[in-house]
Design a protein around this motif. Structure first.
Motif, PDB file in Angstrom:
ATOM      1  N   CYS A   1       0.837  -1.208   0.000  1.00  0.00           N
ATOM      2  CA  CYS A   1       0.000   0.000   0.000  1.00  0.00           C
ATOM      3  C   CYS A   1       0.870   1.256   0.000  1.00  0.00           C
ATOM      4  N   ALA A   2       1.944   1.251   0.773  1.00  0.00           N
ATOM      5  CA  ALA A   2       2.849   2.403   0.824  1.00  0.00           C
ATOM      6  C   ALA A   2       3.480   2.651  -0.551  1.00  0.00           C
ATOM      7  N   LEU A   3       3.837   1.588  -1.241  1.00  0.00           N
ATOM      8  CA  LEU A   3       4.376   1.711  -2.599  1.00  0.00           C
ATOM      9  C   LEU A   3       3.361   2.412  -3.493  1.00  0.00           C
ATOM     10  N   LEU A   4       2.111   1.965  -3.448  1.00  0.00           N
ATOM     11  CA  LEU A   4       1.078   2.563  -4.281  1.00  0.00           C
ATOM     12  C   LEU A   4       0.787   4.007  -3.866  1.00  0.00           C
ATOM     13  N   GLU A   5       0.823   4.293  -2.569  1.00  0.00           N
ATOM     14  CA  GLU A   5       0.657   5.674  -2.095  1.00  0.00           C
ATOM     15  C   GLU A   5       1.742   6.568  -2.705  1.00  0.00           C
TER      16      GLU A   5
END
Length: 101
Positions: free
Chosen positions: A27-31
């Motif tokens: 999720c952090a990557l996508l954020e």
């Protein structure tokens, strides 16, 4: 209707690891990708979901067995629930640059 990207809200706790706070690195990557291209990100609805299960919003939409995040729910139906597939869809469906191999 837009594609909708569901992410885990960061800073959650897991009772299996008392005293620690976590984030989902997918999720952090996508954020980070969304933040890097805000003009393109505006074309996608983004919802951040709490960590504990059941994740009612997702379960009601995709079924009890499909509560893993991140997930991209496609406007025309169906979903993609793996980070690489989501990154590819962001590129092909929404014009984001491709991740470098």
């Amino acid at each position: 209707m837009k594609d909708t990207l569901y992410l885990l809200a960061p800073g959650f706790e897991d009772p299996a690891y008392p005293g620690k706070s976590f984030y989902c690195w997918h999720c952090a990557l996508l954020e980070g990708v969304l933040a890097s291209f805000p003009g393109l990100a505006a074309g996608i609805e983004v919802r951040r979901i709490s960590w504990p299960r059941p994740r009612r919003e997702i379960a009601d939409l995709l079924g009890e067995e499909n509560q893993s995040l991140p997930v991209l729910v496609l406007a025309e139906g169906g979903f993609i629930d793996d980070k690489d597939g989501i990154l590819e869809a962001l590129s092909t469906r929404h014009g984001f640059p491709h991740p470098h191999p």
